[in-house]
Design an enzyme around this catalytic site. Structure first.
Site, PDB file in Angstrom:
ATOM      1  N   SER A  82      -1.625   9.826   7.272  1.00 29.59           N
ATOM      2  CA  SER A  82      -0.759   9.466   8.409  1.00 29.59           C
ATOM      3  C   SER A  82       0.678   9.931   8.132  1.00 29.59           C
ATOM      4  O   SER A  82       1.366  10.426   9.029  1.00 29.59           O
ATOM      5  CB  SER A  82      -0.768   7.954   8.627  1.00 29.59           C
ATOM      6  N   LYS A 108       1.946  -4.061  11.186  1.00 28.05           N
ATOM      7  CA  LYS A 108       0.589  -4.134  11.737  1.00 28.05           C
ATOM      8  C   LYS A 108       0.686  -4.655  13.154  1.00 28.05           C
ATOM      9  O   LYS A 108       1.626  -5.380  13.497  1.00 28.05           O
ATOM     10  CB  LYS A 108      -0.292  -5.078  10.910  1.00 28.05           C
ATOM     11  N   LYS A 120       0.833  -1.211   0.000  1.00 27.53           N
ATOM     12  CA  LYS A 120       0.000   0.000   0.000  1.00 27.53           C
ATOM     13  C   LYS A 120       0.868   1.261   0.000  1.00 27.53           C
ATOM     14  O   LYS A 120       0.642   2.192  -0.769  1.00 27.53           O
ATOM     15  CB  LYS A 120      -0.908  -0.017   1.229  1.00 27.53           C
TER      16      LYS A 120
END
Length: 417
Positions: free
Chosen positions: A350, A107, A95
């Site tokens: 972000s 993650k 991504k």
């Protein structure tokens, strides 16, 4: 009926393998990129409000950090597993590469049910988990963010806990924070805004006019709910929405601001008077022009892909379509804008938040939205061009772009020592 719930990590690896084969990656490069770089499992005690001590298990996985610090959300859910976190970390790597921001993928998650916990218990769990993973996270090494069942308040506790250990404030250790402690304007809406941008781009490509499009959205949280509002504002007719309590259908269109207010006041969509109640499974097969899965993995599978009745799917969730379903949708000529592109708006803003924290210099919301739109449009066009050049679909186009970028960085850096 048995649902073909695929192991998310096996799904992520299968998608990578196909891209690696098409790119002709060396065996060594495939071996490196298939495996996460680091996996941390932590078991830790939390004192509950009744005085009992319960043990919880948490994870933090870094898939690849050759293009920059690790980046990825933290989820609190009873469903969290190591393989799920591994898959999500790998998807984060691709991504970040698809939208060209200098991060690797990570993650995290804790196995818990925050809906059955008090705020005080969630705070104690968050702070202890943050302490356990503090050996990995940091503004230059691994920057977490919100994900399922975590929010700006949880991010604030993590930032504060990390800062207490350092002895000074470190706002750049985490993103998705409240504005008062270094959060960014536009961050809360960023993922949904990115979904809106790529949806409108894809509609334009397919000669679909927003005001003539019927949209169905599975999931009515931070992503699905805001995407519903933004597409409603763009002129689309949102005819189906759902949350964990079930789905709603109104062929004449649902009043999204009213449904949002109802959901907030009643803790869910169930009972909304201006639509017919349907199941989440029925929602996915409603006849529509655009279908947006914005909930969980494994929603469009080999069992329901033949019944999907839409022209365009925008994957706002991570991994909502299994490879088996993908093949069926492809065969049926349904265009799928893949998750690693469609929901990259969140990680893009972000990144903006992290840059602002590092510089101690903040941007206005209109500038953030403008920069986000520019990156999402550019990324969509690059993926589309790659897909056309390679005579493949948008998912493979996105993977070919992303995997090639990560492989190039890995190749240039070499194998240490």
């Amino acid at each position: 009926m048995a649902i073909d719930v695929m192991n998310p990590y096996e799904m992520a690896v299968a998608q990578f393998d196909e891209a690696a084969e098409r790119l002709g990656l060396s065996q060594a490069m495939r071996a490196i990129l298939r495996k996460p770089k680091r996996e941390l499992i932590v078991n830790f005690p939390v004192r509950m409000d009744n005085g009992d001590v319960e043990m919880f298990t948490g994870y933090r996985v870094q898939h690849n950090i050759n293009r920059g610090p690790a980046k990825g959300g933290i989820r609190f859910s009873p469903e969290v597993s190591l393989d799920e976190v591994r898959a999500l970390a790998m998807w984060m790597t691709w991504k970040c590469a698809v939208v060209g921001i200098p991060y690797g993928g990570a993650k995290g998650g804790v196995i818990c049910d925050p809906h059955k916990m008090s705020m005080a218990e969630i705070e104690r769990l968050t702070r202890r988990y943050a302490t356990e993973i503090s050996i990995l996270i940091g503004p230059d090494s691994d920057i977490p963010a919100p994900d399922m069942n975590t929010n700006p308040q949880v991010m604030a506790w993590i930032m504060d806990t990390y800062s207490m250990h350092q002895g000074y404030s470190v706002p750049a250790v985490i993103t998705g924070k409240p504005l008062a402690i270094g959060g960014s304007e536009g961050r809360l809406e960023a993922t949904a805004r990115g979904v809106q941008v790529v949806a409108l781009e894809a509609m334009q490509d397919m000669n679909m006019q927003p005001e003539k499009c019927r949209v169905v959205i599975q999931g009515f949280g931070n992503v699905g709910g805001i995407a519903a509002r933004l597409l409603h504002e763009s002129g689309c007719k949102v005819i189906g929405i759902s949350d964990i309590s079930g789905g709603l259908y109104n062929p004449d269109g649902i009043d999204i601001p009213k449904a949002t207010r109802f959901s907030r006041e009643h803790g869910g969509l169930r009972g909304f008077p201006e639509a017919e109640e349907i199941t989440n499974a029925e929602l996915l097969t409603l006849p529509c022009d655009v279908l947006i899965p914005a909930a969980l993995e494994n929603q469009i599978t080999g069992h329901n892909a033949a019944q999907i009745n839409t022209r365009l799917i925008i994957e706002a969730a991570n991994g909502p379509t299994t490879p088996e379903a993908d093949a069926i949708l492809n065969e049926r000529g349904i265009t799928v804008v893949p998750d690693i592109l469609a929901n990259a708006g969140g990680v893009t803003v972000s990144y903006f938040e992290w840059v602002q924290d590092l510089q101690r210099f903040f941007w206005a919301e209109d500038e953030i939205n403008m920069r986000l739109e520019k990156i999402m449009k550019r990324s969509y066009q690059a993926v589309k061009a790659k897909a056309e050049e390679q005579r493949t679909n948008l998912r493979m186009g996105a993977y070919l772009l992303a995997v090639a970028r990560v492989a190039e960085a890995t190749e240039i850096r070499g194998v240490y020592p």
